[in-house]
Design a protein around this motif. Structure first.
Motif, PDB file in Angstrom:
ATOM      1  N   TYR A 165       0.838  -1.203   0.000  1.00 44.44           N
ATOM      2  CA  TYR A 165       0.000   0.000   0.000  1.00 44.44           C
ATOM      3  C   TYR A 165       0.872   1.251   0.000  1.00 44.44           C
ATOM      4  CZ  TYR A 165      -3.313  -3.394   2.145  1.00 44.44           C
ATOM      5  OH  TYR A 165      -4.083  -4.491   2.448  1.00 44.44           O
ATOM      6  N   ARG A 166       1.878   1.264   0.843  1.00 46.16           N
ATOM      7  CA  ARG A 166       2.730   2.455   0.956  1.00 46.16           C
ATOM      8  C   ARG A 166       3.495   2.715  -0.346  1.00 46.16           C
ATOM      9  NH1 ARG A 166       5.504   1.765   6.979  1.00 46.16           N
ATOM     10  NH2 ARG A 166       3.577   2.039   8.201  1.00 46.16           N
ATOM     11  N   HIS A 167       3.997   1.653  -0.962  1.00 42.07           N
ATOM     12  CA  HIS A 167       4.718   1.822  -2.222  1.00 42.07           C
ATOM     13  C   HIS A 167       3.813   2.471  -3.268  1.00 42.07           C
ATOM     14  CE1 HIS A 167       7.583   0.839  -5.474  1.00 42.07           C
ATOM     15  NE2 HIS A 167       6.486   0.620  -6.188  1.00 42.07           N
ATOM     16  N   LEU A 168       2.590   1.975  -3.363  1.00 40.59           N
ATOM     17  CA  LEU A 168       1.661   2.536  -4.337  1.00 40.59           C
ATOM     18  C   LEU A 168       1.288   3.975  -3.981  1.00 40.59           C
ATOM     19  CD1 LEU A 168      -0.649  -0.567  -4.883  1.00 40.59           C
ATOM     20  CD2 LEU A 168       1.029   0.368  -6.493  1.00 40.59           C
ATOM     21  N   GLY A 169       1.167   4.252  -2.681  1.00 37.24           N
ATOM     22  CA  GLY A 169       0.882   5.615  -2.267  1.00 37.24           C
ATOM     23  C   GLY A 169       1.968   6.581  -2.692  1.00 37.24           C
ATOM     24  N   ARG A 170       3.217   6.183  -2.493  1.00 39.00           N
ATOM     25  CA  ARG A 170       4.329   7.049  -2.902  1.00 39.00           C
ATOM     26  C   ARG A 170       4.392   7.185  -4.425  1.00 39.00           C
ATOM     27  NH1 ARG A 170       6.855   4.380   1.714  1.00 39.00           N
ATOM     28  NH2 ARG A 170       7.493   2.671   0.349  1.00 39.00           N
ATOM     29  N   LYS A 171       4.142   6.104  -5.116  1.00 41.89           N
ATOM     30  CA  LYS A 171       4.264   6.091  -6.574  1.00 41.89           C
ATOM     31  C   LYS A 171       3.241   7.011  -7.230  1.00 41.89           C
ATOM     32  CE  LYS A 171       4.273   2.904 -10.530  1.00 41.89           C
ATOM     33  NZ  LYS A 171       5.675   3.148 -10.964  1.00 41.89           N
ATOM     34  N   PHE A 172       2.032   7.055  -6.700  1.00 41.78           N
ATOM     35  CA  PHE A 172       0.940   7.764  -7.355  1.00 41.78           C
ATOM     36  C   PHE A 172       0.534   9.042  -6.619  1.00 41.78           C
ATOM     37  CE2 PHE A 172       0.168   3.264  -8.753  1.00 41.78           C
ATOM     38  CZ  PHE A 172       0.490   3.474 -10.090  1.00 41.78           C
ATOM     39  N   ASP A 173       1.457   9.602  -5.857  1.00 43.32           N
ATOM     40  CA  ASP A 173       1.178  10.836  -5.107  1.00 43.32           C
ATOM     41  C   ASP A 173      -0.068  10.681  -4.241  1.00 43.32           C
ATOM     42  OD1 ASP A 173       1.619  13.432  -4.189  1.00 43.32           O
ATOM     43  OD2 ASP A 173       0.427  14.336  -5.787  1.00 43.32           O
ATOM     44  N   LEU A 174      -0.171   9.554  -3.612  1.00 46.36           N
ATOM     45  CA  LEU A 174      -1.267   9.275  -2.686  1.00 46.36           C
ATOM     46  C   LEU A 174      -0.701   9.004  -1.291  1.00 46.36           C
ATOM     47  CD1 LEU A 174      -3.422   6.951  -4.979  1.00 46.36           C
ATOM     48  CD2 LEU A 174      -4.036   9.272  -4.238  1.00 46.36           C
ATOM     49  N   TYR A 175       0.392   9.678  -0.979  1.00 42.03           N
ATOM     50  CA  TYR A 175       1.041   9.502   0.315  1.00 42.03           C
ATOM     51  C   TYR A 175       0.844  10.781   1.128  1.00 42.03           C
ATOM     52  CZ  TYR A 175       4.263   7.054   3.401  1.00 42.03           C
ATOM     53  OH  TYR A 175       4.798   6.355   4.456  1.00 42.03           O
ATOM     54  N   PRO A 176       0.616  10.684   2.427  1.00 39.64           N
ATOM     55  CA  PRO A 176       0.411  11.901   3.220  1.00 39.64           C
ATOM     56  C   PRO A 176       1.618  12.831   3.157  1.00 39.64           C
ATOM     57  CG  PRO A 176      -0.235   9.945   4.469  1.00 39.64           C
ATOM     58  CD  PRO A 176       0.469   9.450   3.235  1.00 39.64           C
ATOM     59  N   ASP A 177       1.350  14.134   3.202  1.00 43.64           N
ATOM     60  CA  ASP A 177       2.426  15.103   3.332  1.00 43.64           C
ATOM     61  C   ASP A 177       3.123  14.901   4.671  1.00 43.64           C
ATOM     62  OD1 ASP A 177       1.723  16.196   0.889  1.00 43.64           O
ATOM     63  OD2 ASP A 177       0.362  17.669   1.782  1.00 43.64           O
ATOM     64  N   LEU A 178       4.352  15.381   4.773  1.00 47.01           N
ATOM     65  CA  LEU A 178       5.166  15.143   5.964  1.00 47.01           C
ATOM     66  C   LEU A 178       4.436  15.523   7.248  1.00 47.01           C
ATOM     67  CD1 LEU A 178       7.874  14.257   7.154  1.00 47.01           C
ATOM     68  CD2 LEU A 178       8.709  16.591   6.785  1.00 47.01           C
ATOM     69  N   ALA A 179       3.749  16.637   7.240  1.00 45.52           N
ATOM     70  CA  ALA A 179       3.069  17.111   8.449  1.00 45.52           C
ATOM     71  C   ALA A 179       1.955  16.172   8.895  1.00 45.52           C
ATOM     72  CB  ALA A 179       2.510  18.510   8.205  1.00 45.52           C
ATOM     73  N   ASP A 180       1.439  15.366   7.983  1.00 46.19           N
ATOM     74  CA  ASP A 180       0.315  14.480   8.292  1.00 46.19           C
ATOM     75  C   ASP A 180       0.722  13.020   8.447  1.00 46.19           C
ATOM     76  OD1 ASP A 180      -1.626  16.553   8.134  1.00 46.19           O
ATOM     77  OD2 ASP A 180      -1.573  16.416   5.941  1.00 46.19           O
ATOM     78  N   GLN A 181       1.994  12.706   8.288  1.00 48.64           N
ATOM     79  CA  GLN A 181       2.396  11.301   8.246  1.00 48.64           C
ATOM     80  C   GLN A 181       2.220  10.586   9.577  1.00 48.64           C
ATOM     81  OE1 GLN A 181       6.270  10.999   6.413  1.00 48.64           O
ATOM     82  NE2 GLN A 181       5.533  11.833   4.478  1.00 48.64           N
ATOM     83  N   SER A 182       2.459  11.247  10.688  1.00 49.36           N
ATOM     84  CA  SER A 182       2.289  10.580  11.980  1.00 49.36           C
ATOM     85  C   SER A 182       0.821  10.258  12.235  1.00 49.36           C
ATOM     86  CB  SER A 182       2.855  11.448  13.112  1.00 49.36           C
ATOM     87  OG  SER A 182       4.254  11.527  13.015  1.00 49.36           O
ATOM     88  N   ARG A 183      -0.066  11.190  11.902  1.00 52.67           N
ATOM     89  CA  ARG A 183      -1.500  10.892  12.026  1.00 52.67           C
ATOM     90  C   ARG A 183      -1.896   9.767  11.086  1.00 52.67           C
ATOM     91  NH1 ARG A 183      -5.492  13.634  14.101  1.00 52.67           N
ATOM     92  NH2 ARG A 183      -6.824  13.440  12.259  1.00 52.67           N
ATOM     93  N   GLY A 184      -1.334   9.793   9.897  1.00 52.54           N
ATOM     94  CA  GLY A 184      -1.616   8.726   8.951  1.00 52.54           C
ATOM     95  C   GLY A 184      -1.134   7.377   9.452  1.00 52.54           C
ATOM     96  N   ASP A 185       0.047   7.356  10.061  1.00 47.90           N
ATOM     97  CA  ASP A 185       0.592   6.111  10.605  1.00 47.90           C
ATOM     98  C   ASP A 185      -0.339   5.539  11.679  1.00 47.90           C
ATOM     99  OD1 ASP A 185       2.779   6.404   8.966  1.00 47.90           O
ATOM    100  OD2 ASP A 185       4.129   7.084  10.560  1.00 47.90           O
ATOM    101  N   MET A 186      -0.855   6.425  12.543  1.00 46.76           N
ATOM    102  CA  MET A 186      -1.755   5.961  13.602  1.00 46.76           C
ATOM    103  C   MET A 186      -3.017   5.352  13.010  1.00 46.76           C
ATOM    104  SD  MET A 186      -1.556   8.726  16.712  1.00 46.76           S
ATOM    105  CE  MET A 186      -2.156  10.107  15.717  1.00 46.76           C
ATOM    106  N   PHE A 187      -3.580   6.027  12.026  1.00 46.14           N
ATOM    107  CA  PHE A 187      -4.783   5.493  11.389  1.00 46.14           C
ATOM    108  C   PHE A 187      -4.503   4.146  10.742  1.00 46.14           C
ATOM    109  CE2 PHE A 187      -7.417   4.811   7.661  1.00 46.14           C
ATOM    110  CZ  PHE A 187      -8.697   5.000   8.159  1.00 46.14           C
ATOM    111  N   GLU A 188      -3.396   4.074  10.042  1.00 44.45           N
ATOM    112  CA  GLU A 188      -3.033   2.834   9.353  1.00 44.45           C
ATOM    113  C   GLU A 188      -2.941   1.669  10.332  1.00 44.45           C
ATOM    114  OE1 GLU A 188       0.315   2.199   6.127  1.00 44.45           O
ATOM    115  OE2 GLU A 188       1.172   2.151   8.151  1.00 44.45           O
ATOM    116  N   GLN A 189      -2.257   1.874  11.451  1.00 48.38           N
ATOM    117  CA  GLN A 189      -2.097   0.803  12.435  1.00 48.38           C
ATOM    118  C   GLN A 189      -3.434   0.436  13.059  1.00 48.38           C
ATOM    119  OE1 GLN A 189       0.874  -0.880  12.920  1.00 48.38           O
ATOM    120  NE2 GLN A 189       1.345   0.326  11.112  1.00 48.38           N
TER     121      GLN A 189
END
Length: 220
Positions: free
Chosen positions: A76-100
Motif C-alpha cells: 500500500y505504501r509503495h503505491l501511495g508514494r508512486k501515485f502521489d497518494l502519500y500523506p504530506d510530511l506534516a500528516d504522516q504521523s497521524r496517517g501512521d496511527m490510522f493505518e495501524q
C-alpha cells in the motif's frame, strides 16, 4: 511505464485496498489473482512463491519494474508514494496511527471469521466493540473530507475497504454519519465510480475472506 503486477488470492481481504489504489491511479496493471482452491494453492506454494524473486515471499506482492514488494502495508505504501497518494510530511504521523488502527481491526476480522462459535458468541462479542471503534474513527476523521484532511491518500482506500468489511458484519452501524459519507466519496471518485457500477466489480464476485472461512463474507 513498466506494467505493474499485483498478486493475491481471488478474495478481497488484504488485496483489495491495493487493487483500489491501482484502479484509482489509472495505470496499466495486471491483476494476478490466484484462486483460493487446491489448484490455486498448488500454483502459489508449489511454484510462484519461491520463483518471483521476493525477499519475503508472501501475498499480496507487487512487481513494479525492478522493484518487488511483499507484505500488505508495504505494498500500500509503495503505491501511495508512486501515485502521489502519500500523506504530506506534516500528516504522516497521524496517517501512521490510522493505518495501524485500521489494520488492527482487519486482523481482528481475520481471526473472527474462522471462529467455530462465530454466530453464537464470537460475532456478537465483536459487534459489541464497534460503537467504541467507530466512534474513535469518526472523531479522527472529523470534517475530512479524507483521512488526513484535504489530500486523498492511500489510507482512504485501506480505510474504505476495511470499513466495508465491518459494514458486511454489522450493517446497522453504517446507516449514516461521517464514515458513510467518506465511503460515498471514495465510490464517487471518477476513476472508481464506473468500476463500482460495472459487472467487473470484485464486490460482486470475490468473498471478503477465504471462501472456506466460517464467515467468508459473500459477494454483495
Amino acid at each position: 511505464m513498466a506494467e505493474l503486477e499485483l498478486g493475491y488470492w481471488a478474495v478481497r481481504a488484504l488485496g483489495e485496498p491495493a487493487r483500489l489504489i491501482l484502479r484509482q491511479s489509472g495505470a496499466e496493471w495486471k491483476n494476478a489473482a490466484i484462486p483460493l482452491n487446491e489448484q490455486g494453492k498448488d500454483l502459489w506454494f508449489g511454484n510462484k512463491k519461491a520463483n518471483l524473486g521476493l525477499d519475503f515471499p508472501n501475498l499480496p506482492y507487487l512487481i513494479d519494474g525492478n522493484v518487488k514488494v511483499s507484505q500488505s502495508v508495504a505494498v500500500y505504501r509503495h503505491l501511495g508514494r508512486k501515485f502521489d497518494l502519500y500523506p504530506d510530511l506534516a500528516d504522516q504521523s497521524r496517517g501512521d496511527m490510522f493505518e495501524q488502527y485500521i489494520m488492527n481491526i482487519r486482523t481482528e476480522i481475520t481471526k473472527l471469521c474462522f471462529q467455530p462459535d462465530f454466530e453464537e458468541t464470537a460475532k456478537p462479542a465483536f459487534i459489541a466493540t464497534l460503537d467504541v471503534k467507530l466512534g474513535e474513527l469518526t472523531k479522527f476523521l472529523g470534517a475530512g473530507p479524507w483521512v488526513v484532511g484535504e489530500k486523498l491518500t492511500y489510507l482512504d482506500f485501506v480505510g474504505y475497504e476495511v470499513l466495508q468489511h465491518l459494514k458486511a458484519l454489522s450493517p446497522d452501524h453504517f446507516k449514516e454519519g461521517p464514515l458513510v459519507d467518506h465511503a460515498q466519496r471514495v465510490r464517487e471518485l471518477p476513476n472508481l465510480k464506473k468500476w463500482f457500477e460495472s459487472e467487473d466489480c470484485t464486490d460482486k464476485t470475490y468473498t471478503i475472506n477465504a471462501p472456506f472461512a466460517v464467515w467468508p463474507g459473500k459477494p454483495s
